[in-house]
Write a protein that holds these residues in place. Structure first.
Motif, PDB file in Angstrom:
ATOM      1  N   THR A  45     -10.298 -14.284   2.342  1.00 31.62           N
ATOM      2  CA  THR A  45     -11.425 -14.156   1.423  1.00 31.62           C
ATOM      3  C   THR A  45     -10.994 -13.291   0.254  1.00 31.62           C
ATOM      4  O   THR A  45     -10.343 -12.262   0.441  1.00 31.62           O
ATOM      5  N   VAL A  46     -11.328 -13.718  -0.952  1.00 24.86           N
ATOM      6  CA  VAL A  46     -11.069 -12.935  -2.156  1.00 24.86           C
ATOM      7  C   VAL A  46     -12.357 -12.867  -2.966  1.00 24.86           C
ATOM      8  O   VAL A  46     -13.292 -13.625  -2.734  1.00 24.86           O
ATOM      9  N   TRP A  47     -12.402 -11.958  -3.917  1.00 24.40           N
ATOM     10  CA  TRP A  47     -13.526 -11.861  -4.844  1.00 24.40           C
ATOM     11  C   TRP A  47     -13.162 -12.600  -6.121  1.00 24.40           C
ATOM     12  O   TRP A  47     -12.085 -12.397  -6.672  1.00 24.40           O
ATOM     13  N   ARG A  60     -18.349 -12.969  -6.648  1.00 20.98           N
ATOM     14  CA  ARG A  60     -18.674 -13.536  -5.348  1.00 20.98           C
ATOM     15  C   ARG A  60     -17.426 -13.585  -4.480  1.00 20.98           C
ATOM     16  O   ARG A  60     -16.337 -13.869  -4.964  1.00 20.98           O
ATOM     17  N   PRO A  61     -17.596 -13.343  -3.163  1.00 20.24           N
ATOM     18  CA  PRO A  61     -16.472 -13.585  -2.254  1.00 20.24           C
ATOM     19  C   PRO A  61     -16.343 -15.090  -2.035  1.00 20.24           C
ATOM     20  O   PRO A  61     -17.352 -15.795  -1.909  1.00 20.24           O
ATOM     21  N   VAL A  62     -15.117 -15.581  -2.030  1.00 20.89           N
ATOM     22  CA  VAL A  62     -14.877 -17.009  -1.807  1.00 20.89           C
ATOM     23  C   VAL A  62     -13.667 -17.193  -0.903  1.00 20.89           C
ATOM     24  O   VAL A  62     -12.819 -16.315  -0.795  1.00 20.89           O
ATOM     25  N   TRP A  63     -13.604 -18.355  -0.295  1.00 13.36           N
ATOM     26  CA  TRP A  63     -12.400 -18.780   0.396  1.00 13.36           C
ATOM     27  C   TRP A  63     -11.471 -19.404  -0.630  1.00 13.36           C
ATOM     28  O   TRP A  63     -11.920 -19.969  -1.627  1.00 13.36           O
ATOM     29  N   GLY A  64     -10.189 -19.292  -0.377  1.00 11.77           N
ATOM     30  CA  GLY A  64      -9.227 -19.923  -1.251  1.00 11.77           C
ATOM     31  C   GLY A  64      -7.863 -19.935  -0.604  1.00 11.77           C
ATOM     32  O   GLY A  64      -7.635 -19.259   0.401  1.00 11.77           O
ATOM     33  N   ASN A  69       2.571 -21.278  -5.849  1.00  6.39           N
ATOM     34  CA  ASN A  69       2.437 -20.106  -6.718  1.00  6.39           C
ATOM     35  C   ASN A  69       1.139 -20.092  -7.520  1.00  6.39           C
ATOM     36  O   ASN A  69       1.096 -19.564  -8.632  1.00  6.39           O
ATOM     37  N   THR A  70       0.083 -20.665  -6.946  1.00  3.83           N
ATOM     38  CA  THR A  70      -1.202 -20.735  -7.625  1.00  3.83           C
ATOM     39  C   THR A  70      -2.317 -20.535  -6.614  1.00  3.83           C
ATOM     40  O   THR A  70      -2.247 -21.061  -5.497  1.00  3.83           O
ATOM     41  N   PHE A  71      -3.355 -19.800  -7.015  1.00  5.25           N
ATOM     42  CA  PHE A  71      -4.537 -19.648  -6.179  1.00  5.25           C
ATOM     43  C   PHE A  71      -5.489 -20.799  -6.454  1.00  5.25           C
ATOM     44  O   PHE A  71      -5.791 -21.109  -7.601  1.00  5.25           O
ATOM     45  N   HIS A  72      -5.965 -21.435  -5.380  1.00  6.20           N
ATOM     46  CA  HIS A  72      -6.904 -22.552  -5.471  1.00  6.20           C
ATOM     47  C   HIS A  72      -8.170 -22.194  -4.692  1.00  6.20           C
ATOM     48  O   HIS A  72      -8.081 -21.693  -3.566  1.00  6.20           O
ATOM     49  N   CYS A  73      -9.311 -22.465  -5.269  1.00 11.69           N
ATOM     50  CA  CYS A  73     -10.577 -22.243  -4.586  1.00 11.69           C
ATOM     51  C   CYS A  73     -11.567 -23.285  -5.076  1.00 11.69           C
ATOM     52  O   CYS A  73     -11.299 -24.002  -6.039  1.00 11.69           O
ATOM     53  N   GLY A  74     -12.686 -23.353  -4.434  1.00 15.40           N
ATOM     54  CA  GLY A  74     -13.653 -24.343  -4.867  1.00 15.40           C
ATOM     55  C   GLY A  74     -15.042 -24.046  -4.392  1.00 15.40           C
ATOM     56  O   GLY A  74     -15.271 -23.197  -3.524  1.00 15.40           O
ATOM     57  N   GLY A  75     -15.969 -24.749  -4.982  1.00 14.89           N
ATOM     58  CA  GLY A  75     -17.367 -24.616  -4.619  1.00 14.89           C
ATOM     59  C   GLY A  75     -18.157 -25.769  -5.191  1.00 14.89           C
ATOM     60  O   GLY A  75     -17.670 -26.497  -6.059  1.00 14.89           O
ATOM     61  N   HIS A  94      -9.579 -11.222  -7.092  1.00 16.59           N
ATOM     62  CA  HIS A  94      -9.213  -9.891  -6.610  1.00 16.59           C
ATOM     63  C   HIS A  94      -9.212  -9.892  -5.085  1.00 16.59           C
ATOM     64  O   HIS A  94     -10.172 -10.335  -4.464  1.00 16.59           O
ATOM     65  N   THR A  95      -8.131  -9.395  -4.497  1.00 14.28           N
ATOM     66  CA  THR A  95      -8.089  -9.265  -3.041  1.00 14.28           C
ATOM     67  C   THR A  95      -9.144  -8.267  -2.600  1.00 14.28           C
ATOM     68  O   THR A  95      -9.602  -7.427  -3.382  1.00 14.28           O
TER      69      THR A  95
END
Length: 166
Positions: A45-47, A60-64, A69-75, A94-95
């Motif tokens: 979980t990251v912010w 918001r906290p999210v899963w990702g 070499n890239t952070f991926h998340c979605g909603g 942000h961790t």
């Protein structure tokens, strides 16, 4: 629009801030990029911070997942932070830990069947399943960094990476 292989280092130096924080001015003790990659690979979980249309921040906290070499998340398209990205793609990731920190500042790129190859979207879904036990299933964003900050022993190893705007 991810960090290209071989260019994931960016320009590595020290963050600039008030001298009273004690961040060294030399390069001794700068963290390697592997610190960022290893930390982001293990985060569940990251912010995520975005900007509302009226200019107010929204966190918001999210899963990702960290992939290539890239952070991926979605909603979902109706979530506040995804709607924020539709009008302003600026994003900060942000961790959760305030002692061993990775902060990614940049621009979110929505990955669609038209903008990302199917194999990449499949790898992202595989990583979600490996991490959370579910396929992703909602729109996915890649956080393209302009600046990354990290430290594990502040201020002695505070490190900044700057990337060219692409």
């Amino acid at each position: 629009m991810t960090v290209p292989p071989g260019d994931h280092h960016g320009t590595r130096d020290r963050p600039r801030t008030d001298s009273r924080y004690g961040i060294p001015s030399d390069r001794e003790g700068l963290l390697p990029w592997s610190t960022v990659a290893d930390r982001m690979r293990t985060e569940r979980t990251v912010w995520v911070t975005t900007t509302r249309p009226d200019g107010r921040p929204h966190a918001r906290p999210v899963w990702g997942v960290w992939l290539e070499n890239t952070f991926h998340c979605g909603g979902g398209d109706r979530t506040r932070w995804v709607r924020n990205l539709a009008s302003n793609p600026a994003i900060t990731v942000h961790t959760e830990d305030g002692e061993s920190v990775v902060i990614i500042e940049g621009v979110a790129e929505k990955l669609t069947d038209e903008t990302a190859d199917e194999a990449r979207l499949e790898r992202i879904d595989d990583r979600y399943e490996e991490t959370y036990g579910v396929r992703h299933g909602t729109p996915v964003f890649a956080a393209r960094p302009t600046t990354v900050l990290a430290w594990t022993d502040y201020p002695t190893d505070a490190t900044r990476w700057r990337f060219d705007a692409r």
